[in-house]
Design an enzyme around this catalytic site. Structure first.
Site, short mmCIF file in Angstrom:
data_model
loop_
_atom_site.label_atom_id
_atom_site.label_comp_id
_atom_site.label_asym_id
_atom_site.label_seq_id
_atom_site.Cartn_x
_atom_site.Cartn_y
_atom_site.Cartn_z
N LYS A 13 32.10 52.68 39.78
CA LYS A 13 32.32 54.05 40.26
C LYS A 13 33.40 54.76 39.46
O LYS A 13 33.25 55.92 39.10
CB LYS A 13 32.72 54.04 41.75
N ARG A 88 34.23 55.53 52.86
CA ARG A 88 33.96 54.10 52.86
C ARG A 88 33.58 53.59 54.24
O ARG A 88 33.28 52.41 54.39
CB ARG A 88 35.24 53.38 52.42
N ARG A 122 37.90 42.66 34.69
CA ARG A 122 38.47 44.00 34.78
C ARG A 122 39.95 44.01 34.42
O ARG A 122 40.71 43.15 34.84
CB ARG A 122 38.26 44.56 36.19
N ARG A 155 44.72 44.00 38.56
CA ARG A 155 45.12 44.47 39.89
C ARG A 155 45.29 43.30 40.84
O ARG A 155 44.54 42.35 40.80
CB ARG A 155 44.04 45.40 40.44
N ARG A 166 36.59 41.68 49.71
CA ARG A 166 36.24 43.10 49.53
C ARG A 166 34.73 43.30 49.55
O ARG A 166 34.24 44.30 50.06
CB ARG A 166 36.83 43.62 48.22
P1 ADP Z 1 37.13 49.17 44.35
O1 ADP Z 1 36.13 50.29 44.40
O2 ADP Z 1 37.07 48.41 43.08
O3 ADP Z 1 37.14 48.32 45.57
P2 ADP Z 1 39.32 50.97 45.01
O4 ADP Z 1 40.39 51.32 44.09
O5 ADP Z 1 38.33 52.04 45.38
O6 ADP Z 1 38.59 49.75 44.33
O7 ADP Z 1 39.91 50.38 46.39
C1 ADP Z 1 40.90 49.40 46.43
C2 ADP Z 1 41.38 49.20 47.87
O8 ADP Z 1 41.96 50.41 48.33
C3 ADP Z 1 40.30 48.87 48.88
O9 ADP Z 1 40.01 47.49 48.92
C4 ADP Z 1 40.93 49.39 50.18
O10 ADP Z 1 41.89 48.49 50.67
C5 ADP Z 1 41.67 50.63 49.72
N1 ADP Z 1 40.84 51.85 49.84
C6 ADP Z 1 40.41 52.66 48.82
N2 ADP Z 1 39.68 53.68 49.29
C7 ADP Z 1 39.62 53.52 50.64
C8 ADP Z 1 38.99 54.24 51.69
N3 ADP Z 1 38.23 55.34 51.46
N4 ADP Z 1 39.16 53.78 52.95
C9 ADP Z 1 39.89 52.68 53.22
N5 ADP Z 1 40.50 51.96 52.28
C10 ADP Z 1 40.38 52.36 51.00
#
Ligand code: ADP
Ligand code: ZN
Length: 211
Positions: A13, A88, A122, A155, A166
């Site tokens: 994404k 999400r 990554r 990360r 996740r």
């Molecule tokens: P990825 O898409 O690789 O999982 P992100 O950077 O989008 O990575 O998300 C990393 C973490 O940030 C998630 O595992 C969650 O804990 C938190 N997070 C990100 N966006 C949201 C969201 N919209 N709602 C809840 N938690 C979020």
């Protein structure tokens, strides 16, 4: 144009959001990046969010929704935006419905095996948050961010045991919103391809631009 990128963690994404930003001139609104910025700035929100993120759990809806509400008020979001990592949960999707109409939802459809493979390679820039992959999307100079010259890192939540958590959270809490957008007639499915540029070509076709 207001676009949502849906897909599992590691589906690509962030990379496709950068592409759309470059092509359409709309900002990417990445809740993951916003949350990581809050953590590195040491804000109250950042402290709360870190507890959840390090375990691979979702940050509570009310915190994320408030963060997005504030972000989309900024002048650069006037022409639209591409959401990456938001919504999400169904509650987040419904909250967004109350704030704005969305033009298109691109679902990056990738298998769990491919996700684990991708996350293990990554690398992320701790300063500007650009992401790379050691095989499929390497930086020009090994270990160094193309955009800002900072040394790349891994990360905290890209460790294998957190990645598995996740993915489980994704299937349980995020996948159901695919149907939410399908029912609204907004969903376009982009099958994740082995090669990054092939996925990008499909995204380009979906949003009606040349690669
Ligand atoms: P990825 O898409 O690789 O999982 P992100 O950077 O989008 O990575 O998300 C990393 C973490 O940030 C998630 O595992 C969650 O804990 C938190 N997070 C990100 N966006 C949201 C969201 N919209 N709602 C809840 N938690 C979020
Ligand atoms: Zn950088």
């Amino acid at each position: 144009m207001r676009i949502i990128l849906l897909g599992a963690p590691g589906a690509g994404k962030g990379t496709q959001a950068e592409f759309i930003t470059a092509k359409l001139g709309v900002p990417a609104v990445s809740t993951g990046n916003l949350l990581r910025s809050a953590i590195s700035e040491g804000t109250e929100l950042g402290k709360k969010a870190a507890e959840y993120m390090n375990k691979g759990s979702l940050v509570p809806d009310e915190l994320v929704i408030e963060l997005v509400r504030e972000r989309v008020k900024a002048p650069d979001c006037q022409k639209g935006m591409v959401f990456d990592g938001f919504p999400r949960t169904l509650a987040q999707a419904e909250a967004l419905d109350r704030v704005m109409d969305i033009d298109m939802v691109l679902f990056l459809d990738v298998s769990d095996d491919a996700i684990v493979e991708r996350m293990s390679g990554r690398r992320t820039c701790p300063k500007c948050q650009a992401t790379y992959h050691v095989v499929s999307h390497p930086p020009k100079k090994e270990g160094i961010c193309d955009k800002c010259g900072t040394a790349l890192g891994i990360r905290d939540d890209d460790r294998p045991e957190v990645v598995r958590q996740r993915i489980a959270v994704y299937h349980k809490q995020t996948e159901p919103i695919v149907n939410h957008y399908k029912n609204k007639g907004l969903l376009k499915v982009v099958k994740g391809q082995e090669k990054l540029e092939d996925t990008t070509a499909l995204v380009a076709a979906a949003i009606g631009v040349e690669v």
